[in-house]
Enzyme design. Sequence first.
Site, PDB file in Angstrom:
ATOM      1  N   HIS A  93       6.548 -16.298  -7.948  1.00  0.00           N
ATOM      2  CA  HIS A  93       5.832 -16.657  -6.580  1.00  0.00           C
ATOM      3  C   HIS A  93       4.464 -15.757  -6.685  1.00  0.00           C
ATOM      4  O   HIS A  93       4.113 -15.011  -7.242  1.00  0.00           O
ATOM      5  CB  HIS A  93       7.020 -15.805  -5.804  1.00  0.00           C
ATOM      6  CG  HIS A  93       7.292 -14.212  -6.075  1.00  0.00           C
ATOM      7  ND1 HIS A  93       6.400 -13.543  -5.377  1.00  0.00           N
ATOM      8  CD2 HIS A  93       8.145 -13.596  -6.745  1.00  0.00           C
ATOM      9  CE1 HIS A  93       6.529 -12.063  -5.774  1.00  0.00           C
ATOM     10  NE2 HIS A  93       7.716 -12.426  -6.661  1.00  0.00           N
ATOM     11  N   ASP A  95       3.167 -14.689  -3.555  1.00  0.00           N
ATOM     12  CA  ASP A  95       3.078 -13.709  -2.507  1.00  0.00           C
ATOM     13  C   ASP A  95       3.245 -12.268  -2.992  1.00  0.00           C
ATOM     14  O   ASP A  95       3.893 -12.174  -4.287  1.00  0.00           O
ATOM     15  CB  ASP A  95       3.993 -13.994  -1.587  1.00  0.00           C
ATOM     16  CG  ASP A  95       5.508 -14.149  -1.772  1.00  0.00           C
ATOM     17  OD1 ASP A  95       5.712 -14.572  -2.936  1.00  0.00           O
ATOM     18  OD2 ASP A  95       6.221 -13.593  -1.230  1.00  0.00           O
ATOM     19  N   ASP A 126       4.278  -8.217 -10.257  1.00  0.00           N
ATOM     20  CA  ASP A 126       5.099  -8.763  -9.355  1.00  0.00           C
ATOM     21  C   ASP A 126       4.417  -9.592  -8.396  1.00  0.00           C
ATOM     22  O   ASP A 126       4.003  -8.970  -7.463  1.00  0.00           O
ATOM     23  CB  ASP A 126       6.177  -7.757  -8.689  1.00  0.00           C
ATOM     24  CG  ASP A 126       7.106  -8.641  -7.762  1.00  0.00           C
ATOM     25  OD1 ASP A 126       7.390  -9.986  -7.860  1.00  0.00           O
ATOM     26  OD2 ASP A 126       8.026  -7.665  -7.218  1.00  0.00           O
ATOM     27  N   GLU A 160       8.578 -15.392  -1.364  1.00  0.00           N
ATOM     28  CA  GLU A 160       9.782 -14.774  -2.069  1.00  0.00           C
ATOM     29  C   GLU A 160      10.187 -13.361  -1.482  1.00  0.00           C
ATOM     30  O   GLU A 160      11.257 -13.093  -1.289  1.00  0.00           O
ATOM     31  CB  GLU A 160       9.589 -14.549  -3.571  1.00  0.00           C
ATOM     32  CG  GLU A 160      10.718 -14.393  -4.441  1.00  0.00           C
ATOM     33  CD  GLU A 160      10.836 -12.756  -4.403  1.00  0.00           C
ATOM     34  OE1 GLU A 160      11.957 -12.380  -4.673  1.00  0.00           O
ATOM     35  OE2 GLU A 160      10.097 -11.903  -4.318  1.00  0.00           O
ATOM     36  N   GLU A 161       9.109 -12.681  -1.173  1.00  0.00           N
ATOM     37  CA  GLU A 161       9.369 -11.381  -0.634  1.00  0.00           C
ATOM     38  C   GLU A 161       9.892 -11.125   0.633  1.00  0.00           C
ATOM     39  O   GLU A 161      10.310 -10.137   1.180  1.00  0.00           O
ATOM     40  CB  GLU A 161       7.944 -10.503  -0.730  1.00  0.00           C
ATOM     41  CG  GLU A 161       7.186 -10.328  -2.157  1.00  0.00           C
ATOM     42  CD  GLU A 161       8.169  -9.654  -3.078  1.00  0.00           C
ATOM     43  OE1 GLU A 161       9.059  -9.096  -2.749  1.00  0.00           O
ATOM     44  OE2 GLU A 161       7.797  -9.484  -4.276  1.00  0.00           O
ATOM     45  N   ASP A 187      13.077 -17.129 -13.915  1.00  0.00           N
ATOM     46  CA  ASP A 187      12.486 -16.577 -13.014  1.00  0.00           C
ATOM     47  C   ASP A 187      12.264 -15.268 -13.490  1.00  0.00           C
ATOM     48  O   ASP A 187      12.802 -14.615 -14.603  1.00  0.00           O
ATOM     49  CB  ASP A 187      13.206 -16.905 -12.018  1.00  0.00           C
ATOM     50  CG  ASP A 187      12.596 -16.407 -10.520  1.00  0.00           C
ATOM     51  OD1 ASP A 187      11.333 -16.376 -10.490  1.00  0.00           O
ATOM     52  OD2 ASP A 187      13.277 -16.232  -9.513  1.00  0.00           O
ATOM     53  N   HIS A 436       6.106  -2.919  -6.229  1.00  0.00           N
ATOM     54  CA  HIS A 436       6.374  -2.564  -5.260  1.00  0.00           C
ATOM     55  C   HIS A 436       5.966  -1.228  -4.470  1.00  0.00           C
ATOM     56  O   HIS A 436       6.120  -0.748  -3.474  1.00  0.00           O
ATOM     57  CB  HIS A 436       7.844  -2.708  -4.602  1.00  0.00           C
ATOM     58  CG  HIS A 436       8.012  -4.075  -4.256  1.00  0.00           C
ATOM     59  ND1 HIS A 436       9.219  -4.728  -3.554  1.00  0.00           N
ATOM     60  CD2 HIS A 436       7.955  -5.203  -5.262  1.00  0.00           C
ATOM     61  CE1 HIS A 436       9.223  -5.612  -3.860  1.00  0.00           C
ATOM     62  NE2 HIS A 436       8.492  -6.306  -4.471  1.00  0.00           N
TER      63      HIS A 436
HETATM   64 ZN   LIG Z   1       8.931 -10.654  -7.205  1.00  0.00          ZN
END
Ligand SMILES: [Zn+2]
Length: 473
Positions: A93, A95, A126, A160-161, A187, A436
């Site tokens: 992803h 984003d 990520d 995705e987030e 993934d 994150h």
């Molecule tokens: Zn992710």
Amino acid sequence: MHPIIENPSSSPVTAGVTDEVAERLAAALRCATVSTEDPADTADAEFLRLARHLEAAFPRVHAELTLTTFGHSRLYRWHGTEPGHVSAILLAHQDVVPVDDAQRWTHPPFAGVVDEEFIWGRGAIDDKSRVLAVLEAVEWALGAGIRPRHTVFLAFGHDEEVFGDGGAVRMAEYLRAENVRAELLLDEGGVITDGVADGIDRPVASIMLGEKGYATVRLSVTETGGHSSMPGRQTAVGRLARAVARVQDRPMPLRLTPVIADMLARMRVALPEPHRKLLELTDTRGLATLAAPLVARILAAAPSTEAMVRTTTAPTVIRGGVKANVLPQSAEALVNFRILPGDSVSAVLAHCRKVIRDIGVAIDLVGAASEPSRVTGPGPAYELIAELATDLVPGIVTTTGLVPGATDSRHYDGLAETRCNFAPIVLTAADLARIHGTDERISRLNYARLIEFNRRLIARLAAASAQGEGARR
Ligand SMILES: [Zn+2]
């Protein structure tokens, strides 16, 4: 210019990426593609900037693969030499999650700083490193004349987030309409952790085969209100607090699922003696043995492993009341559940009703919910991933597992024989906290592993006969 590229070997990766490769990732990290809950304020300009960067950095990919866009999501079709079959869907992803502590970062989160050892920025792990690593590998393969025998899809979501409704959901729908059935869906999710699992002195590669479900339940109480000098037996706040306490104190039951039993069986070789003995009594076929509940209880002793053996309950938000001397007219709490395969969203709601035992407490779902994914068995595609990971990082233990969070791949249920959530990057507990969190970064060495892994995977998917096809072009 066509650099001479040899076929990928099976030797370990020991050197990090060059400045040029690092810079291509850093440029992607400079695009602040932050996803937001409100589709009206997407970072459109940043996504467009990222798209232009990808198109400029990977010219062969954009000349030779067919690209279909869904909003800012990008679905690439790499036609196989034998049409009608699909070998893989590679997900990633574009984003990233927002940053709310930018001043604590060593480098600004969207500066894309490259130093001797690391590439820094939100999305470095990520998940932009995975987007770029896949593109690096395909660009390399096209340059080397490699063509896959069976079609490969690259599917890069943009939300995705925030649950993937605008990206992954639409790409998966498109693939379903095309009757796609791939051998492998790959993934994000598992990585190679070092020093994270208690008592295990070897790095552990967790090639996860599915994920838990997700639901947020709102508990709410409405009362008449009035003066706090004559409250009656309980207020909305008191009633709600009791409901929250009941839900927290009575979680859903512990259960050792087949995928976790498989995970433990594969880790057995690396476990300290007493645990190994116990696990010998519970193999994947021995779920019903006396040891299974004991193993589940041992795992439940720590929060990180408890998540593997039960649907977890987390009261996360509580609000109600305005003033100390005014009876609250309403109070509500949000409780977040991560649902184990075998349980379901409706089972979570039924459980809440059962343990709260109070008709004065309304119980309903809020926001996006998802059922636990189907768990595919560790088939040949899993074995291939495990083999590639072991070549890249010798001395690791490879095992299965469940992604505790939610990924875009849940929207692709049924589109592949085997689903694996895995990237062969080696992370410590401190590295995991950066995802994150503050100071997200990827080492040049891990990024090199990621690219080489994708190259070898593509080379293996292409198989020997496709080399001839490429040569004839
Ligand atoms: Zn992710």
